[in-house]
Design an enzyme around this catalytic site. Structure first.
Site, PDB file in Angstrom:
ATOM      1  N   GLY A   1      -2.219  -6.386   0.164  1.00  0.00           N
ATOM      2  CA  GLY A   1      -2.410  -7.800   0.537  1.00  0.00           C
ATOM      3  C   GLY A   1      -2.771  -8.054   2.121  1.00  0.00           C
ATOM      4  O   GLY A   1      -3.730  -8.713   2.506  1.00  0.00           O
ATOM      5  N   HIS A   2      -1.782  -7.521   2.804  1.00  0.00           N
ATOM      6  CA  HIS A   2      -1.827  -7.864   4.287  1.00  0.00           C
ATOM      7  C   HIS A   2      -3.040  -7.437   5.173  1.00  0.00           C
ATOM      8  O   HIS A   2      -3.256  -7.961   6.271  1.00  0.00           O
ATOM      9  CB  HIS A   2      -0.584  -7.647   5.046  1.00  0.00           C
ATOM     10  CG  HIS A   2      -0.423  -6.386   5.261  1.00  0.00           C
ATOM     11  ND1 HIS A   2      -0.532  -5.947   6.512  1.00  0.00           N
ATOM     12  CD2 HIS A   2       0.158  -5.015   4.651  1.00  0.00           C
ATOM     13  CE1 HIS A   2       0.039  -4.505   6.600  1.00  0.00           C
ATOM     14  NE2 HIS A   2       0.173  -4.121   5.302  1.00  0.00           N
TER      15      HIS A   2
ATOM     16  N   GLY B   1       0.771  -1.322   0.046  1.00  0.00           N
ATOM     17  CA  GLY B   1      -0.136  -0.196  -0.129  1.00  0.00           C
ATOM     18  C   GLY B   1       0.950   1.366   0.079  1.00  0.00           C
ATOM     19  O   GLY B   1       0.429   2.300  -0.727  1.00  0.00           O
TER      20      GLY B   1
ATOM     21  N   ASN C   1      -8.085   4.291   8.566  1.00  0.00           N
ATOM     22  CA  ASN C   1      -7.728   3.264   8.992  1.00  0.00           C
ATOM     23  C   ASN C   1      -7.662   3.571  10.578  1.00  0.00           C
ATOM     24  O   ASN C   1      -7.515   2.475  11.374  1.00  0.00           O
ATOM     25  CB  ASN C   1      -6.172   3.048   8.754  1.00  0.00           C
ATOM     26  CG  ASN C   1      -5.293   4.296   8.759  1.00  0.00           C
ATOM     27  OD1 ASN C   1      -5.619   5.453   7.885  1.00  0.00           O
ATOM     28  ND2 ASN C   1      -4.280   4.498   9.698  1.00  0.00           N
TER      29      ASN C   1
ATOM     30  N   GLN D   1      -7.814   0.142   3.521  1.00  0.00           N
ATOM     31  CA  GLN D   1      -8.652  -0.587   4.443  1.00  0.00           C
ATOM     32  C   GLN D   1     -10.095  -0.751   3.841  1.00  0.00           C
ATOM     33  O   GLN D   1     -10.791  -1.644   4.635  1.00  0.00           O
ATOM     34  CB  GLN D   1      -8.715   0.471   5.560  1.00  0.00           C
ATOM     35  CG  GLN D   1      -7.707   0.959   6.385  1.00  0.00           C
ATOM     36  CD  GLN D   1      -7.364  -0.199   7.202  1.00  0.00           C
ATOM     37  OE1 GLN D   1      -8.069  -1.165   7.658  1.00  0.00           O
ATOM     38  NE2 GLN D   1      -6.065  -0.381   7.851  1.00  0.00           N
TER      39      GLN D   1
ATOM     40  N   CYS E   1       1.569   2.567  12.813  1.00  0.00           N
ATOM     41  CA  CYS E   1       2.666   3.805  12.542  1.00  0.00           C
ATOM     42  C   CYS E   1       2.821   4.633  13.652  1.00  0.00           C
ATOM     43  O   CYS E   1       3.987   5.164  13.764  1.00  0.00           O
ATOM     44  CB  CYS E   1       2.360   4.273  11.143  1.00  0.00           C
ATOM     45  SG  CYS E   1       1.573   3.046  10.093  1.00  0.00           S
TER      46      CYS E   1
HETATM   47  C1  LIG Z   1      -1.857  -0.378   6.135  1.00  0.00           C
HETATM   48  C2  LIG Z   1      -1.984   1.105   5.299  1.00  0.00           C
HETATM   49  C3  LIG Z   1      -1.202   1.465   4.370  1.00  0.00           C
HETATM   50  C4  LIG Z   1       0.162   1.007   3.996  1.00  0.00           C
HETATM   51  O1  LIG Z   1       0.033  -0.285   3.516  1.00  0.00           O
HETATM   52  P1  LIG Z   1       1.395  -1.337   3.300  1.00  0.00           P
HETATM   53  O2  LIG Z   1       0.912  -2.401   2.365  1.00  0.00           O
HETATM   54  O3  LIG Z   1       1.315  -1.617   4.784  1.00  0.00           O
HETATM   55  O4  LIG Z   1       2.510  -0.490   2.981  1.00  0.00           O
HETATM   56  C5  LIG Z   1      -1.569   2.517   3.479  1.00  0.00           C
HETATM   57  N1  LIG Z   1      -2.847   3.207   3.714  1.00  0.00           N
HETATM   58  C6  LIG Z   1      -3.673   2.676   4.701  1.00  0.00           C
HETATM   59  C7  LIG Z   1      -5.058   3.557   4.871  1.00  0.00           C
HETATM   60  C8  LIG Z   1      -3.551   1.679   5.545  1.00  0.00           C
HETATM   61  O5  LIG Z   1      -4.207   1.005   6.371  1.00  0.00           O
END
Ligand SMILES: *Cc1c(COP(=O)(O)O)cnc(C)c1O
Length: 392
Positions: free
Chosen positions: A200-201, A71, A151, A179, A325
């Protein structure tokens, strides 16, 4: 000890079916999909099938889906590459005050490199102010980037309306849907989305894989330079197991979306109702209904978030205050400040994000323990004592 994992906005468990789908692409079909021989064709075919699956879920064409490293990379790519490619039209970008740091810090980077960014505010429920958004558009505006769902507080943004505004003023619309993707319905055509980031995660897939949807006709360049992968727009040997895993996770999530949304909403609403009814001086952050099915976010007055999280951890409960974060820093969440909360209240926040594996017993246990923890922490707070005296 059994953990009750209520931090699914930070990351999720890889589903067993996802791992099963991925495994052969580590050990059996490990060929590089860019190679010529037919052995590599196995991985290439699977990858193209994965691309089509993800495209189908978004209402996009397979050739509009690009695989990335997650992301954050997709967000960086969308902003930096659009800024570069369309600098001739203008150097103004619009975003919101509640974006993920992958967007906000990229905007700050662009500001240091001659771009101007307008941060549009949100209302007290964390929904973007559409009138303010439209007023922010100037002749030199090239991009609007507003997240699909937040998020931290789970608020779902009016994407269709934002898309209409962007289209009307001939400005590109990017959405960070990390999200929202495979959690709630999304359609790039109905919502006039030109670019979209997903990961993906956050959907029971693996970490380190993501996608960017780029509408045909958006002429942004490459962000990672090197080989000719991804139609020369994203270099680097394909993360084939990750790609297969993300598509499998998305497919499962999409097929069960309605059922899962209903289940999660039931648990979420039970959690919210119990907390608000049983814990005094608590509040729900974010919109009551326009919110992700898996998200609850509270503030408790006279509570310091960190101590609450440590005590919850001692009971086996994984929650977070704000986003993964920002934990570790002492600053209150920029999202809670943006919805108008004062610092001292924003400090006592708790985000609990459930999954389809969470049970009603997990929720009840969590609320029971949370009640005790908050009582205990408040009993040690002179501020709370004074406050209670004054109330009488
Ligand atoms: C987790 C998240 C990201 C970052 O995604 P990663 O795959 O962990 O780099 C970006 N934007 C939002 C809204 C997120 O929740």
């Amino acid at each position: 000890m059994k953990y009750i994992y209520l931090d699914n906005a930070a990351t999720t468990r890889v589903a067993p079916e996802v791992l099963e789908a991925m495994t052969p692409y580590f050990t059996e079909y490990y060929g590089n999909p860019s190679s010529i021989y037919s052995f590599a064709g196995k991985s290439k075919d699977a990858m193209e099938e994965a691309r089509a699956t993800i495209a189908g879920i978004l209402g996009a064409k397979p050739e509009e889906i690009y695989f990335t490293g997650g992301g954050s990379e997709s967000d960086n790519w969308a902003l930096k590459a659009t800024a570069e490619a369309y600098a001739g039209k203008g150097k103004h970008i619009i975003t919101s005050t509640i974006e993920h740091h992958a967007i906000l810090h990229t905007c700050e980077y662009l500001e240091r490199h001659g771009y101007e960014v307008t941060y549009v505010g949100v209302d007290e429920n964390g929904i973007i102010r559409l009138d303010e958004l439209e007023q922010a558009i100037r002749p030199d505006t090239i991009l609007i980037s507003v997240m699909a769902a937040n998020n931290e507080i789970g608020s779902i943004q009016p994407l269709k309306e934002i898309g209409e505004i962007a289209r009307k003023h001939d400005v590109f619309f990017h959405t960070d849907a990390v999200q929202a993707f495979a959690h709630i319905p999304l359609n790039v055509d109905e919502m006039n989305i030109d670019m979209l980031s997903a990961s993906g995660h956050k959907i029971n897939g693996p970490k380190g894989i993501g996608i960017m949807y780029i509408r045909k006709g958006v002429k942004i360049g490459s962000f990672i330079h090197g080989g000719a992968q991804e139609r020369k727009r994203r270099a680097g040997t394909h993360n084939v197991p990750g790609i297969i895993g993300m598509a499998k996770a998305a497919q499962i999530a999409d097929e069960k979306m309605e059922e899962r949304m209903a289940y999660e909403c039931k648990l979420r609403d039970h959690l919210i109702e119990r907390v608000l009814a049983e814990i005094p001086y608590s509040r729900l952050n974010g919109d009551r209904t326009r919110r992700l099915p898996n998200n609850a976010n509270f503030c408790f007055r006279f509570i310091e978030g960190e101590s609450m999280l440590i005590k919850l951890d001692q009971k086996g409960i994984c929650g977070s205050s704000g986003s993964a974060c920002t934990s570790g820093s002492l600053d209150p969440s920029h999202v809670l400040l943006a919805i108008g909360l004062p610092h001292e209240i924003a400090h006592g926040s708790l985000r609990l994000t459930i999954s389809q594996e969470t049970t009603m017993e997990d929720i009840d246990y969590t609320v029971d323990e949370l009640k005790k923890i908050i009582e205990q922490l408040r009993s040690m707070s002179p501020l709370y004592e004074d406050f209670v005296k004054k109330q009488k």
